[in-house]
Motif scaffolding. Structure first.
Motif, PDB file in Angstrom:
ATOM      1  N   PRO A 393       9.707   7.250   6.567  1.00  0.00           N
ATOM      2  CA  PRO A 393      10.525   6.063   6.827  1.00  0.00           C
ATOM      3  C   PRO A 393      11.989   6.396   6.622  1.00  0.00           C
ATOM      4  CG  PRO A 393       9.707   5.979   4.603  1.00  0.00           C
ATOM      5  CD  PRO A 393       9.131   7.233   5.219  1.00  0.00           C
ATOM      6  N   ASP A 394      12.881   5.455   6.983  1.00  0.00           N
ATOM      7  CA  ASP A 394      14.261   5.667   6.583  1.00  0.00           C
ATOM      8  C   ASP A 394      14.312   5.476   5.067  1.00  0.00           C
ATOM      9  OD1 ASP A 394      14.679   2.875   5.976  1.00  0.00           O
ATOM     10  OD2 ASP A 394      14.982   2.501   8.096  1.00  0.00           O
ATOM     11  N   THR A 395      15.328   5.989   4.442  1.00  0.00           N
ATOM     12  CA  THR A 395      15.331   6.053   2.980  1.00  0.00           C
ATOM     13  C   THR A 395      15.409   4.691   2.317  1.00  0.00           C
ATOM     14  OG1 THR A 395      17.717   6.457   3.071  1.00  0.00           O
ATOM     15  CG2 THR A 395      16.290   8.376   2.832  1.00  0.00           C
ATOM     16  N   SER A 396      15.759   3.653   3.062  1.00  0.00           N
ATOM     17  CA  SER A 396      15.797   2.314   2.469  1.00  0.00           C
ATOM     18  C   SER A 396      14.434   1.635   2.511  1.00  0.00           C
ATOM     19  CB  SER A 396      16.820   1.431   3.196  1.00  0.00           C
ATOM     20  OG  SER A 396      18.106   1.958   3.072  1.00  0.00           O
ATOM     21  N   GLY A 397      13.570   2.131   3.373  1.00  0.00           N
ATOM     22  CA  GLY A 397      12.247   1.532   3.486  1.00  0.00           C
ATOM     23  C   GLY A 397      11.238   2.264   2.646  1.00  0.00           C
ATOM     24  N   GLY A 398      10.005   2.223   3.038  1.00  0.00           N
ATOM     25  CA  GLY A 398       8.971   2.882   2.264  1.00  0.00           C
ATOM     26  C   GLY A 398       7.765   3.179   3.127  1.00  0.00           C
ATOM     27  N   TRP A 399       6.952   4.111   2.648  1.00  0.00           N
ATOM     28  CA  TRP A 399       5.709   4.469   3.321  1.00  0.00           C
ATOM     29  C   TRP A 399       4.653   4.664   2.241  1.00  0.00           C
ATOM     30  CZ3 TRP A 399       3.502   4.929   8.083  1.00  0.00           C
ATOM     31  CH2 TRP A 399       2.315   5.662   8.192  1.00  0.00           C
ATOM     32  N   PHE A 400       3.668   3.784   2.180  1.00  0.00           N
ATOM     33  CA  PHE A 400       2.567   3.991   1.246  1.00  0.00           C
ATOM     34  C   PHE A 400       1.313   3.335   1.807  1.00  0.00           C
ATOM     35  CE2 PHE A 400       4.971   0.293  -0.317  1.00  0.00           C
ATOM     36  CZ  PHE A 400       3.998  -0.676  -0.505  1.00  0.00           C
ATOM     37  N   ASN A 401       0.173   3.853   1.377  1.00  0.00           N
ATOM     38  CA  ASN A 401      -1.096   3.378   1.913  1.00  0.00           C
ATOM     39  C   ASN A 401      -2.247   3.805   1.016  1.00  0.00           C
ATOM     40  OD1 ASN A 401      -2.131   6.126   3.099  1.00  0.00           O
ATOM     41  ND2 ASN A 401      -0.044   5.904   3.899  1.00  0.00           N
ATOM     42  N   SER A 402      -3.432   3.357   1.369  1.00  0.00           N
ATOM     43  CA  SER A 402      -4.624   3.649   0.563  1.00  0.00           C
ATOM     44  C   SER A 402      -5.548   4.642   1.254  1.00  0.00           C
ATOM     45  CB  SER A 402      -5.399   2.352   0.287  1.00  0.00           C
ATOM     46  OG  SER A 402      -5.853   1.768   1.514  1.00  0.00           O
ATOM     47  N   ALA A 403      -5.015   5.399   2.207  1.00  0.00           N
ATOM     48  CA  ALA A 403      -5.871   6.321   2.960  1.00  0.00           C
ATOM     49  C   ALA A 403      -6.151   7.606   2.198  1.00  0.00           C
ATOM     50  CB  ALA A 403      -5.232   6.644   4.313  1.00  0.00           C
ATOM     51  N   THR A 404      -5.465   7.815   1.070  1.00  0.00           N
ATOM     52  CA  THR A 404      -5.712   8.996   0.251  1.00  0.00           C
ATOM     53  C   THR A 404      -6.031   8.543  -1.167  1.00  0.00           C
ATOM     54  OG1 THR A 404      -3.366   9.202  -0.302  1.00  0.00           O
ATOM     55  CG2 THR A 404      -4.152  10.414   1.630  1.00  0.00           C
ATOM     56  N   GLY A 405      -6.218   9.488  -2.074  1.00  0.00           N
ATOM     57  CA  GLY A 405      -6.506   9.104  -3.453  1.00  0.00           C
ATOM     58  C   GLY A 405      -7.810   8.356  -3.554  1.00  0.00           C
ATOM     59  N   PHE A 406      -7.780   7.154  -4.131  1.00  0.00           N
ATOM     60  CA  PHE A 406      -8.997   6.352  -4.278  1.00  0.00           C
ATOM     61  C   PHE A 406      -9.527   5.910  -2.929  1.00  0.00           C
ATOM     62  CE2 PHE A 406     -11.327   2.510  -5.945  1.00  0.00           C
ATOM     63  CZ  PHE A 406     -12.280   3.242  -6.640  1.00  0.00           C
ATOM     64  N   GLY A 407      -8.624   5.598  -2.000  1.00  0.00           N
ATOM     65  CA  GLY A 407      -9.003   5.392  -0.608  1.00  0.00           C
ATOM     66  C   GLY A 407      -9.779   4.133  -0.309  1.00  0.00           C
ATOM     67  N   THR A 408      -9.331   2.987  -0.833  1.00  0.00           N
ATOM     68  CA  THR A 408     -10.058   1.747  -0.603  1.00  0.00           C
ATOM     69  C   THR A 408      -9.622   1.058   0.696  1.00  0.00           C
ATOM     70  OG1 THR A 408     -10.600  -0.423  -1.543  1.00  0.00           O
ATOM     71  CG2 THR A 408      -8.410   0.418  -1.954  1.00  0.00           C
ATOM     72  N   LEU A 409     -10.571   0.451   1.372  1.00  0.00           N
ATOM     73  CA  LEU A 409     -10.262  -0.413   2.518  1.00  0.00           C
ATOM     74  C   LEU A 409      -9.842  -1.798   2.011  1.00  0.00           C
ATOM     75  CD1 LEU A 409     -12.944   0.243   5.302  1.00  0.00           C
ATOM     76  CD2 LEU A 409     -10.472   0.458   5.527  1.00  0.00           C
ATOM     77  N   GLY A 410      -9.085  -2.505   2.842  1.00  0.00           N
ATOM     78  CA  GLY A 410      -8.655  -3.854   2.503  1.00  0.00           C
ATOM     79  C   GLY A 410      -7.396  -3.901   1.667  1.00  0.00           C
ATOM     80  N   TYR A 411      -6.768  -2.763   1.454  1.00  0.00           N
ATOM     81  CA  TYR A 411      -5.612  -2.662   0.559  1.00  0.00           C
ATOM     82  C   TYR A 411      -4.329  -3.222   1.165  1.00  0.00           C
ATOM     83  CZ  TYR A 411      -1.662  -0.140  -1.607  1.00  0.00           C
ATOM     84  OH  TYR A 411      -0.473   0.194  -2.183  1.00  0.00           O
ATOM     85  N   ALA A 412      -4.085  -2.947   2.422  1.00  0.00           N
ATOM     86  CA  ALA A 412      -2.736  -3.090   2.975  1.00  0.00           C
ATOM     87  C   ALA A 412      -2.223  -4.519   3.007  1.00  0.00           C
ATOM     88  CB  ALA A 412      -2.676  -2.496   4.384  1.00  0.00           C
ATOM     89  N   LEU A 413      -3.082  -5.499   3.280  1.00  0.00           N
ATOM     90  CA  LEU A 413      -2.595  -6.867   3.394  1.00  0.00           C
ATOM     91  C   LEU A 413      -2.038  -7.353   2.057  1.00  0.00           C
ATOM     92  CD1 LEU A 413      -2.086  -9.456   4.863  1.00  0.00           C
ATOM     93  CD2 LEU A 413      -4.518 -10.018   4.719  1.00  0.00           C
ATOM     94  N   GLY A 414      -2.807  -7.166   0.989  1.00  0.00           N
ATOM     95  CA  GLY A 414      -2.309  -7.576  -0.319  1.00  0.00           C
ATOM     96  C   GLY A 414      -1.077  -6.796  -0.727  1.00  0.00           C
ATOM     97  N   ALA A 415      -1.099  -5.481  -0.541  1.00  0.00           N
ATOM     98  CA  ALA A 415       0.031  -4.644  -0.935  1.00  0.00           C
ATOM     99  C   ALA A 415       1.291  -5.004  -0.149  1.00  0.00           C
ATOM    100  CB  ALA A 415      -0.316  -3.177  -0.744  1.00  0.00           C
ATOM    101  N   ALA A 416       1.133  -5.334   1.130  1.00  0.00           N
ATOM    102  CA  ALA A 416       2.289  -5.734   1.942  1.00  0.00           C
ATOM    103  C   ALA A 416       2.884  -7.040   1.433  1.00  0.00           C
ATOM    104  CB  ALA A 416       1.875  -5.868   3.405  1.00  0.00           C
ATOM    105  N   LEU A 417       2.029  -7.973   1.039  1.00  0.00           N
ATOM    106  CA  LEU A 417       2.525  -9.238   0.499  1.00  0.00           C
ATOM    107  C   LEU A 417       3.267  -9.006  -0.814  1.00  0.00           C
ATOM    108  CD1 LEU A 417      -0.653 -11.360   1.267  1.00  0.00           C
ATOM    109  CD2 LEU A 417       1.614 -11.761   2.251  1.00  0.00           C
ATOM    110  N   GLY A 418       2.734  -8.113  -1.660  1.00  0.00           N
ATOM    111  CA  GLY A 418       3.427  -7.794  -2.898  1.00  0.00           C
ATOM    112  C   GLY A 418       4.757  -7.114  -2.654  1.00  0.00           C
ATOM    113  N   ALA A 419       4.790  -6.214  -1.664  1.00  0.00           N
ATOM    114  CA  ALA A 419       6.042  -5.539  -1.325  1.00  0.00           C
ATOM    115  C   ALA A 419       7.083  -6.532  -0.824  1.00  0.00           C
ATOM    116  CB  ALA A 419       5.786  -4.465  -0.275  1.00  0.00           C
ATOM    117  N   LYS A 420       6.642  -7.498  -0.034  1.00  0.00           N
ATOM    118  CA  LYS A 420       7.581  -8.512   0.489  1.00  0.00           C
ATOM    119  C   LYS A 420       8.090  -9.405  -0.627  1.00  0.00           C
ATOM    120  CE  LYS A 420       9.802 -10.516   3.853  1.00  0.00           C
ATOM    121  NZ  LYS A 420      10.836  -9.804   4.631  1.00  0.00           N
ATOM    122  N   ALA A 421       7.218  -9.758  -1.573  1.00  0.00           N
ATOM    123  CA  ALA A 421       7.650 -10.568  -2.709  1.00  0.00           C
ATOM    124  C   ALA A 421       8.703  -9.832  -3.522  1.00  0.00           C
ATOM    125  CB  ALA A 421       6.456 -10.932  -3.587  1.00  0.00           C
ATOM    126  N   ALA A 422       8.587  -8.500  -3.573  1.00  0.00           N
ATOM    127  CA  ALA A 422       9.514  -7.686  -4.352  1.00  0.00           C
ATOM    128  C   ALA A 422      10.846  -7.491  -3.643  1.00  0.00           C
ATOM    129  CB  ALA A 422       8.887  -6.329  -4.651  1.00  0.00           C
TER     130      ALA A 422
END
Length: 531
Positions: A393-422
């Motif tokens: 991403p550009d340095t002001s934005g961000g790139w993160f996901n659940s496709a690695t590590g623990f790798g859970t499905l259903g992550y992005a919607l909640g995480a996106a809402l938390g990121a927007k709240a922040a």
């Protein structure tokens, strides 16, 4: 005179907490008594797992712990998946739960929400789990949690309060917050040794991971330029360097072409990276990078003894180490051909990407150009997989996901809402497959309830497309991978979302730009070509 439940909110405020995520229940209402007079914002998910994912996204964008309030029993078991995702990615999260009254929990008598050894269950996911037996224990337990968040390798912490303890009356001045410790001091001798090696290196390389705070971006860039060293960023470190910086290599170190750059280096500086398998050996080949000399800086001394053994292990905060090295390392002549080595690696890494990945990375780059400062939050889906291989991403934005590590499905919607709240000023793009979003569809309502205008891109390939392809490639008859989806557009509209239906990938960037400009909750349904 206040109850312990009220005082908990006061203590959280003193630690800088401004947002909590939770679903109130009869076992947690006493924790809500103090919210009315506090400055803390409460966001209500539709499921406790969603609360955990929201706290995760919030923490990634702010660097502060995401805080959750959950009921005993099912509330805690529901959030466990999110806690494990946070632990895998070292994300600070504080889970505050109720537990049955003293003498009732662990009784086996069938009290409401009773579960066998609730604290022990949480302790399997958390860095530590503690039962607050008396009011006097609460400040110390919170201090221990926030000390980890601020000065050690972070992760989820669980504190549970029995129902009878929540309502105990305490004097406001009787329970005071503790001062937080600083992060461990960096050994000056080891750092001096590293600075000396930096001045002598002719083919240095930097590995930057998610453990490097974004506040270190300028220092990291300056150090890389002083050393004329290519910077390879892991998935959780992609926003640490500008995508077009000539020294940046935003490609996965699992790729042989990127490994070759590391193996050829005479000095590798690894800052804040676990050097874990899903970043460095995602294809499970059994080997990883093998440089001539590896220096690792990590806040967790245990991590320095895992994965790839360093020649020079340094315990300490990665951002502080980078800043110190910047002071100690003198400007070197631009003779290390850092930009040339980085460019050659990018060219080779791009050339081995499948055509579909090249197309998808190109799509992400178009979105980045059209909507600057976008925060890209992904689930396990095709667009995310491609981006993990070679997008920043550009340095002001961000790139993160659940496709690695623990790798859970259903992550992005909640995480996106938390990121927007922040970060309300950033555009947040949530990337999910039609399978993954069906794990958490109910969280659509949170965007409306709390005015969180995210953009959701549903990548619809009629089921679990990646798993189906994997089964076919392994000569296994596909089973359980074809799903009957809802009408995503009508469903989103029923919540009050703006919607777009797209069948041509070339139209996606403009569609995302259009809804981003509206600054309203939006869902874009992209039906992937069945060919």
């Amino acid at each position: 005179m206040t109850t312990l439940g009220e005082h908990l909110i006061t203590l959280l405020t003193k630690y800088g907490v401004d947002t909590v995520f939770g679903i109130p229940g009869v076992h947690t209402v006493e924790l809500y008594r103090g919210l009315e007079t506090s400055t803390i914002r409460h966001i209500t998910p539709r499921h406790e797992q969603g609360a955990g994912f929201m706290a995760d996204g919030y923490a990634r964008m702010t660097g502060k712990p995401g805080v959750c309030l959950v009921i005993s029993g099912p509330g805690l078991s529901n959030i466990a998946t999110a806690m494990l995702q946070a632990r895998a990615d070292s994300i600070p999260m504080l889970v505050l739960s109720a537990v049955n009254a003293t003498g009732h929990y662990d009784s086996g008598r069938g009290y409401l929400h009773e579960m066998p050894d609730q604290r022990g269950f949480a302790g399997e996911a958390a860095l530590f789990s503690r039962t607050i037996q008396t009011p006097q224990e609460l400040p110390e337990a919170l201090a221990r949690a926030f000390a980890i968040f601020s000065s050690a390798r972070p992760g989820p912490v669980h504190l549970e309060i029995p129902l009878n303890v929540m309502t105990e009356i305490v004097e406001p001045d009787a329970l005071k917050s503790y001062p937080l410790p600083s992060s461990p001091a960096i050994d000056p001798i080891s750092l001096g040794d590293l600075a000396q090696r930096c001045s002598q290196a002719r083919k240095p390389v930097i590995l930057a991971g998610g453990g490097v705070s974004p506040v270190a971006r300028d220092d990291l860039r300056q150090l890389a330029e002083k050393l004329d060293a290519p910077v390879i960023t892991t998935i959780n470190g992609r926003r640490l360097m500008a995508p077009d910086h000539p020294l940046h290599v935003p490609f996965s170190p699992s790729l042989e072409e990127v490994r070759a750059l590391v193996d050829d280096a005479d000095l590798v500086l690894a800052f804040g990276t676990e050097m874990g398998r899903t970043d460095y050996d995602m294809y499970d080949t059994g080997r990883s990078v093998d440089p001539a000399f590896l220096a690792r800086v990590d806040i967790d001394p245990q991590m320095l003894c895992r994965s790839i053994r360093p020649d020079l292990p340094i315990t300490g905060d990665a951002a502080r180490a980078i800043a110190r090295l910047n002071d100690d390392v003198q400007q070197t002549a631009p003779s290390n051909d850092g930009a040339g080595r980085a460019k050659a690696t990018r060219t080779k890494a791009w050339a081995v990407q499948p055509a579909s990945y090249q197309q998808n990375i190109g799509l992400l780059e178009q979105i980045r150009a059209l909507v600057p400062e976008t925060v890209f939050v992904g689930d396990s889906t095709q667009l995310t997989y491609a981006g993990n291989m070679g997008f920043a991403p550009d340095t002001s934005g961000g790139w993160f996901n659940s496709a690695t590590g623990f790798g859970t499905l259903g992550y992005a919607l909640g995480a996106a809402l938390g990121a927007k709240a922040a970060t309300p000023s950033h555009h947040v793009l949530c990337m999910m497959g039609d399978g993954g979003i069906q794990f958490t569809l109910g969280e659509l309502g949170v965007a409306i309830d709390h005015d969180l205008p995210i953009t959701i891109l549903v990548w619809d390939n009629a089921g679990y497309g990646e798993i189906k392809s994997y089964m076919v490639n392994r000569q296994i008859k596909p089973e359980g991978v074809n799903l009957t989806p809802p009408d995503f557009v009508k469903l989103a509209e029923s919540y009050g979302f703006d919607t777009e239906q797209v069948t041509d990938m070339d139209s996606l960037p403009d569609a995302i730009k259009k809804v981003a400009d509206r600054n309203r909750p939006a869902l874009i349904h992209y039906r992937v070509s069945r060919s």
